[in-house]
Design a protein around this motif. Structure first.
Motif, PDB file in Angstrom:
ATOM      1  N   ALA A  99       0.957  -1.392  -0.016  1.00  0.00           N
ATOM      2  CA  ALA A  99      -0.013   0.048  -0.073  1.00  0.00           C
ATOM      3  C   ALA A  99       0.868   1.207   0.044  1.00  0.00           C
ATOM      4  N   TRP A 100       1.939   1.245   0.849  1.00  0.00           N
ATOM      5  CA  TRP A 100       2.593   2.421   0.981  1.00  0.00           C
ATOM      6  C   TRP A 100       3.492   2.629  -0.307  1.00  0.00           C
ATOM      7  N   ALA A 101       3.846   1.523  -1.181  1.00  0.00           N
ATOM      8  CA  ALA A 101       4.503   1.752  -2.543  1.00  0.00           C
ATOM      9  C   ALA A 101       3.923   2.645  -3.334  1.00  0.00           C
ATOM     10  N   LEU A 102       2.439   2.663  -3.218  1.00  0.00           N
ATOM     11  CA  LEU A 102       1.585   3.382  -4.220  1.00  0.00           C
ATOM     12  C   LEU A 102       1.354   4.768  -3.869  1.00  0.00           C
ATOM     13  N   ALA A 103       1.401   5.735  -4.969  1.00  0.00           N
ATOM     14  CA  ALA A 103       0.624   7.122  -4.409  1.00  0.00           C
ATOM     15  C   ALA A 103      -0.536   7.099  -4.065  1.00  0.00           C
ATOM     16  N   THR A 104      -1.410   6.223  -4.277  1.00  0.00           N
ATOM     17  CA  THR A 104      -2.953   6.291  -3.777  1.00  0.00           C
ATOM     18  C   THR A 104      -2.819   5.921  -2.535  1.00  0.00           C
ATOM     19  N   GLY A 105      -1.827   4.979  -1.981  1.00  0.00           N
ATOM     20  CA  GLY A 105      -1.708   4.621  -0.503  1.00  0.00           C
ATOM     21  C   GLY A 105      -0.879   5.638   0.222  1.00  0.00           C
ATOM     22  N   GLY A 106      -0.410   6.698  -0.273  1.00  0.00           N
ATOM     23  CA  GLY A 106       0.039   7.850   0.509  1.00  0.00           C
ATOM     24  C   GLY A 106       1.711   8.125   0.063  1.00  0.00           C
ATOM     25  N   GLY A 107       2.230   6.949  -0.648  1.00  0.00           N
ATOM     26  CA  GLY A 107       3.375   7.186  -1.157  1.00  0.00           C
ATOM     27  C   GLY A 107       4.430   7.154   0.244  1.00  0.00           C
ATOM     28  N   TYR A 108       4.188   6.480   1.339  1.00  0.00           N
ATOM     29  CA  TYR A 108       4.826   6.708   2.440  1.00  0.00           C
ATOM     30  C   TYR A 108       6.113   6.065   2.431  1.00  0.00           C
ATOM     31  N   LEU A 109       6.697   4.987   1.706  1.00  0.00           N
ATOM     32  CA  LEU A 109       7.825   4.364   1.695  1.00  0.00           C
ATOM     33  C   LEU A 109       8.735   5.442   1.107  1.00  0.00           C
ATOM     34  N   GLU A 110       8.425   6.244  -0.015  1.00  0.00           N
ATOM     35  CA  GLU A 110       9.224   7.267  -0.537  1.00  0.00           C
ATOM     36  C   GLU A 110       9.401   8.490   0.477  1.00  0.00           C
ATOM     37  N   LYS A 111       8.265   8.858   1.384  1.00  0.00           N
ATOM     38  CA  LYS A 111       8.377   9.931   2.319  1.00  0.00           C
ATOM     39  C   LYS A 111       9.458   9.332   3.498  1.00  0.00           C
ATOM     40  N   PHE A 112       9.269   8.021   3.787  1.00  0.00           N
ATOM     41  CA  PHE A 112      10.082   7.498   4.847  1.00  0.00           C
ATOM     42  C   PHE A 112      11.699   7.605   4.403  1.00  0.00           C
ATOM     43  N   GLY A 113      11.846   7.178   3.304  1.00  0.00           N
ATOM     44  CA  GLY A 113      13.288   7.414   2.551  1.00  0.00           C
ATOM     45  C   GLY A 113      13.641   8.426   2.667  1.00  0.00           C
ATOM     46  N   ALA A 114      13.127   9.781   2.473  1.00  0.00           N
ATOM     47  CA  ALA A 114      13.557  11.027   2.547  1.00  0.00           C
ATOM     48  C   ALA A 114      14.234  11.424   3.895  1.00  0.00           C
ATOM     49  N   LYS A 115      13.753  10.711   4.985  1.00  0.00           N
ATOM     50  CA  LYS A 115      14.417  10.829   6.338  1.00  0.00           C
ATOM     51  C   LYS A 115      15.089   9.891   6.607  1.00  0.00           C
ATOM     52  N   LYS A 116      14.929   8.863   6.386  1.00  0.00           N
ATOM     53  CA  LYS A 116      15.894   7.585   6.894  1.00  0.00           C
ATOM     54  C   LYS A 116      15.628   6.422   5.677  1.00  0.00           C
ATOM     55  N   LYS A 117      16.793   5.860   5.573  1.00  0.00           N
ATOM     56  CA  LYS A 117      16.991   4.773   4.667  1.00  0.00           C
ATOM     57  C   LYS A 117      16.109   3.601   5.005  1.00  0.00           C
ATOM     58  N   VAL A 118      15.355   2.862   4.188  1.00  0.00           N
ATOM     59  CA  VAL A 118      14.334   2.196   4.642  1.00  0.00           C
ATOM     60  C   VAL A 118      14.838   0.432   4.463  1.00  0.00           C
ATOM     61  N   PHE A 119      14.645  -0.336   5.274  1.00  0.00           N
ATOM     62  CA  PHE A 119      15.090  -1.704   4.988  1.00  0.00           C
ATOM     63  C   PHE A 119      13.828  -2.642   5.680  1.00  0.00           C
ATOM     64  N   PHE A 120      13.677  -3.777   5.245  1.00  0.00           N
ATOM     65  CA  PHE A 120      12.754  -4.708   5.468  1.00  0.00           C
ATOM     66  C   PHE A 120      13.494  -6.255   5.843  1.00  0.00           C
ATOM     67  N   GLU A 121      12.742  -6.726   6.847  1.00  0.00           N
ATOM     68  CA  GLU A 121      13.395  -7.929   7.450  1.00  0.00           C
ATOM     69  C   GLU A 121      13.094  -9.005   6.376  1.00  0.00           C
ATOM     70  N   PRO A 122      14.339  -9.772   5.785  1.00  0.00           N
ATOM     71  CA  PRO A 122      14.250 -10.727   4.748  1.00  0.00           C
ATOM     72  C   PRO A 122      13.503 -12.032   5.469  1.00  0.00           C
ATOM     73  N   GLU A 123      12.815 -12.713   4.234  1.00  0.00           N
ATOM     74  CA  GLU A 123      12.313 -13.915   4.819  1.00  0.00           C
ATOM     75  C   GLU A 123      13.113 -15.070   4.814  1.00  0.00           C
ATOM     76  N   ASP A 124      14.298 -14.962   4.105  1.00  0.00           N
ATOM     77  CA  ASP A 124      15.369 -15.755   4.009  1.00  0.00           C
ATOM     78  C   ASP A 124      16.474 -15.624   5.013  1.00  0.00           C
ATOM     79  N   GLN A 125      16.654 -16.772   5.904  1.00  0.00           N
ATOM     80  CA  GLN A 125      17.634 -16.445   6.916  1.00  0.00           C
ATOM     81  C   GLN A 125      19.062 -16.173   6.499  1.00  0.00           C
TER      82      GLN A 125
END
Length: 926
Positions: A720-746
């Motif tokens: 949802a956050w990757a889309l502009a319709t969902g607020g584009g929050y991932l891009e906004k997060f990235g402007a302040k802090k670099k974003v990382f996601f927990e990987p499913e692969d150990q």
């Protein structure tokens, strides 16, 4: 007067503690531990990360051991002569000199071992593995004779399946081979944790302790004993020798520490490790070989002196698992078997959970817990581990493989098997056949019928049978009692004595015999390019398997053992599994190819731990976040008298102003935050959460970790956050802090953590103010990782990670604890609440609801514990959900975070104000 009548008063000062002066809570913790050991208690300890938990546990335990040595010696001297006349005095002096001489001799032996080990290491600059003997192979008289069962009927070594030669060696190793050598035994501390990586932290803390300069004890050295017997070595020479052995340089060596591990961690046979999948099984097979083919690292019969020397080297200088394996390579002796031999003389033994908790593992290693001290660190893992250790997994394909192997074996060896063996194997076949048929029928009842190509869709619907209609409504998971499963398998199985069959499997070693014969057939088929073999199902390919794979019949044996000894708290789960992916969770997937997983599991974690509790002198369960402590006590120690159970919960050593704990109940929109499973896909919910996190990134410096209750919720938010319709929050997060996601692969976790740490450190020179890590509660990043200082200036918990009530296993466990509560109510039993024993009464929640909530809060507390790792650390802990304002939830947070320490501003503006004040006070903001 025996040593038992001498009471050890609790010290006011612990001089061995490495830091002076210790914090008040550390002294309180050590005093509590000392009293628990002396008074034979079972205690649950909560000591947050950064409070010196490991040092406190070791210091209190080893201080008591030191005082216990003095008490035991004084008891021996007092028992030798009870008068004050000169005869009694001389008798005591003679015994004292004898004891001192024995201890001095042992200290000298360890000193010699240290010196020899140093010489070996200096010579072994480049270690080369020994070349195998070039002895000719003996011709086989009968190619199939080795596959016949062992018929002697005597109890075998269930753990190792040793050949007679190796059994003789082990027997001689256990006996006194040198009449002058004293095989010392002593009271010891068994220090267990979940993994070897956690245990590696113990020895560095041991090195820091100010242990008395020599392990040879003075009966009057302890301030806790009456000093009515003069101390004297009696000989100047002995004093000089003692001084040379017990110099300050060797104080670390004076606690004889030993690391126990499995073959997987300690096997040094590189050739074996390279060709087998399962080290345990491969080692057992190698030990069963003839002399010329045995493992070159196990000394032959008659050369056990080498093993004894290596044992002394192990004890002379404490080693972790990696050090132990390296020393084995240098010495050319198996560290797995040498460490077993060192157990009687060790004072501190570190070992993983499974070696402590499984009775079969303790017996195989020769561990006797009678009157010993047991410390279970990372105690929040104890209950899940106990439940998992009793679990047996059996897939339908593995069951069919076992059935095929036994059928083939019986057909081939029918004329060579004696009647007793044949009877037992036929009973085994009856069990396997009945279980395979029932499992297949259970699966077929739940798989959507395939369309018949010769009929129209309309005619198919009209011809649907009642069975097919029923399959549309059956659950894809079912939980049965063992008795129900056996009854459904039919009359033939009802009449079987499974315990008798299990005993036969153990004594005859037939599982390996049958597996070995099956491997031989596969090898022959490979050579002939004929890999097609008949099975219980239509013909299918049989892939070649490497030696060392656990035989299928071992899993069958485990399942039959569980069924034979099953009690009211054992259950069998049957689950429909997609052969192309995870377990089937919805009827829309029933058309997929599927199989069945059969699982035996316990609903009650207490039985496997009861032996430990009943045998040990004292049991200490410690962890950084053990809240709610009453949950551990009531699940594991309900059988103990109230006076034996205690608990201790530390406050944190950090100043109160270094932590801010806030329950965020409303978002910027003013809506109440409710992240229940049914609302996690709502656009408004995701929008509120995105705006909250964005606001946080603008004020929180350094690293920020956000924990979601599930991977599904995290993926919903990410999409949802990757889309502009969902607020584009991932891009906004990235402007302040670099974003990382927990990987499913150990395998990818380490790389993500390194990149995250680099981004946090590099933010000082960029426009970004740190990094944002989005993770999952209870997954790979929520436990055992150290996010100290700037790596986590804030931890955000989104919602409450309640388990899925659709799980049939969870529902069954909840029903079980509720029945047990009702049973205890009828019996008038008591429960532990905040350390106080009182009669069980029904309150707002029953036992099932309490268990469900405790499971959730245990996971939350672990995630919270990733931040605040030392006294100078500081961070904000933000709990996002209106349910965190409930008293029952708040009461299950660690004491140093919950209660009056939890701030509930109400409006979101109040949250931002609290955070602004906190971070400005630290001179840091986003």
């Amino acid at each position: 007067m025996s040593s038992d009548t001498l009471i050890l008063p609790t010290p006011e000062i612990f001089s061995a503690f490495p830091y002076t002066p210790p914090y008040n809570i550390q002294v309180q913790l050590m005093r509590h531990l000392y009293e628990a050991i002396e008074n034979r208690k079972v205690t649950v300890i909560e000591s947050p990360t950064g409070t010196g938990k490991t040092s406190s546990l070791l210091c209190a335990g080893l201080t008591w051991l030191h005082d216990e040595k003095n008490r035991a010696r004084k008891g021996k001297l007092n028992n030798a002569a009870t008068g004050d006349d000169w005869v009694s005095t001389q008798t005591r002096d003679r015994l004292r000199r004898q004891l001192e001489a024995e201890e001095l001799e042992y200290e000298q032996r360890l000193a010699d071992a240290r010196q020899k080990e140093a010489q070996l290491k200096s010579r072994a600059r480049v270690w080369k593995k020994p070349k195998p003997d070039d002895k000719p192979q003996q011709p086989f008289i009968d190619a199939d004779a080795s596959f016949l069962p062992e018929d002697d009927g005597t109890p075998g070594d269930d753990d190792m399946n040793l050949s007679p030669a190796v059994k003789a060696l082990m027997a001689r190793m256990k006996s006194h081979t040198d009449s002058e050598e004293l095989e010392m035994t002593c009271t010891k501390i068994y220090y267990a944790s979940r993994t070897h990586s956690q245990l590696t932290q113990v020895l560095p803390e041991l090195r820091k302790l100010k242990i008395p300069g020599c392990s040879m004890v003075n009966i009057n050295a302890s301030p806790n004993l009456d000093q009515d017997v003069p101390y004297s070595l009696g000989k100047r020479k002995e004093q000089d020798n003692l001084s040379s052995i017990c110099s300050d340089d060797h104080k670390y060596y004076q606690s004889r520490a030993l690391s126990l591990g499995s073959r997987k961690h300690l096997c040094i046979n590189a050739e074996l490790r390279g060709r087998v999948k399962d080290i345990d099984e491969g080692c057992r097979e190698l030990l069963a070989e003839k002399k010329e083919n045995r493992c070159p690292y196990l000394p032959p019969v008659g050369e056990e002196v080498r093993m004894n020397e290596f044992r002394d080297q192990i004890l002379a200088t404490p080693k972790d698992i990696e050090d132990l394996a390296l020393s084995g390579r240098v010495s050319g002796i198996c560290p797995y078997f040498a460490s077993r031999k060192a157990i009687p003389q060790a004072e501190l033994i570190t070992l993983p959970y499974n070696l402590l908790l499984q009775k079969s593992a303790r017996e195989a290693l020769g561990i006797d817990l009678k009157d010993q001290i047991v410390v279970v660190d990372e105690g929040h893992n104890l209950i899940p581990t106990l439940l998992s250790l009793s679990t047996v997994h059996l897939s339908l394909p593995l069951l069919q493989t076992a059935l095929y192997q036994v059928t083939t074996y019986v057909t081939r060896f029918r004329n060579k098997l004696n009647p007793a063996n044949l009877v037992q194997l036929k009973r085994l076949l009856a069990f396997l056949d009945a279980l395979a048929k029932y499992s297949g029928e259970w699966r077929d009842m739940r798989v959507e019928p395939r369309a018949n190509g010769t009929q129209s869709a309309q005619s198919e619907v009209s011809l649907t049978t009642k069975t097919e209609q029923k399959s549309q409504h059956l659950e894809v998971q079912e939980v049965l009692t063992p008795a129900e499963l056996i009854e459904r398998m039919g009359r033939k199985v009802l009449g079987l004595n499974m315990l008798e069959i299990v005993n036969y499997l153990k004594k005859s070693k037939i599982a390996r015999k049958i597996s070995g014969y099956a491997e031989k057939l596969i090898e022959q088929a490979e050579k002939d390019k004929e890999l097609e073999v008949a099975s219980a199902e239509p013909k299918k390919k049989v892939s070649a398997s490497k030696k060392g794979v656990v035989p299928p019949l071992h899993v069958i044996e485990d399942l039959m053992t569980a069924l034979a000894g099953a009690t009211d708290d054992g259950r069998i789960s049957l689950t429909l599994i997609s052969t192309s992916g995870p377990s089937i969770a919805s009827k829309s997937r029933l058309k997929q190819p599927s199989t069945v997983e059969i699982k035996y599991h316990l609903l009650n974690p207490a039985p496997h731990f009861r032996d430990v509790v009943d045998e040990a002198r004292a049991v200490i369960i410690a962890g950084g976040t053990m809240s709610p402590i009453s949950d551990v006590q009531n699940q594991l120690f309900f059988h103990l008298p109230p006076e034996r159970i205690t608990s201790f919960s530390c406050g944190h050593i950090i100043p109160p102003e270094n932590v801010l704990t806030v329950a965020v109940t409303k978002g910027p929109s003013g809506r109440e935050l409710d992240f229940r499973a049914g609302k996690q896909g709502d656009s408004s919910t995701l929008s509120d959460l995105g705006q909250i996190i964005l606001n946080f990134t603008r004020i929180i410096p350094g690293g920020m970790i956000v924990f979601f209750p599930s991977y599904k919720f995290l993926e919903n938010a990410k999409s949802a956050w990757a889309l502009a319709t969902g607020g584009g929050y991932l891009e906004k997060f990235g402007a302040k802090k670099k974003v990382f996601f927990e990987p499913e692969d150990q395998a990818a976790v380490e790389g993500v953590l390194q990149q995250y740490a680099t981004a946090v450190a590099g933010s000082l020179t960029t426009s970004q103010t740190g990094a944002l890590l989005l993770a999952v509660i209870g997954a790979k990043l929520s436990e055992g990782l150290n996010f100290a200082d700037d790596l986590a200036r804030a931890v955000v918990i989104v919602g409450l990670p309640f388990a899925n009530l659709a799980s049939a296993e969870l529902r069954e466990r909840m029903r079980y604890v509720k029945r047990e509560e009702e049973k205890l109510l009828r019996e008038g039993r008591k429960e532990t609440v905040e350390g106080v024993q009182r009669p069980i009464v029904l309150r707002g929640k029953d036992a099932a609801a309490e268990l469900y909530e405790n499971m959730c809060m245990n996971a939350v507390n672990q995630s919270i514990g990733r931040a605040i790792r030392h006294r100078s650390d500081w961070a904000a802990l933000l709990l996002l959900d209106q349910r965190y304002s409930n008293l029952s939830i708040r009461g299950k947070l660690p004491k140093w975070l919950g209660g009056d320490n939890l701030v509930i501003p109400g409006q979101f503006g109040g949250v931002m104000k609290q955070m602004g004040t906190f971070f400005r006070a630290k001179g840091r903001t986003g």
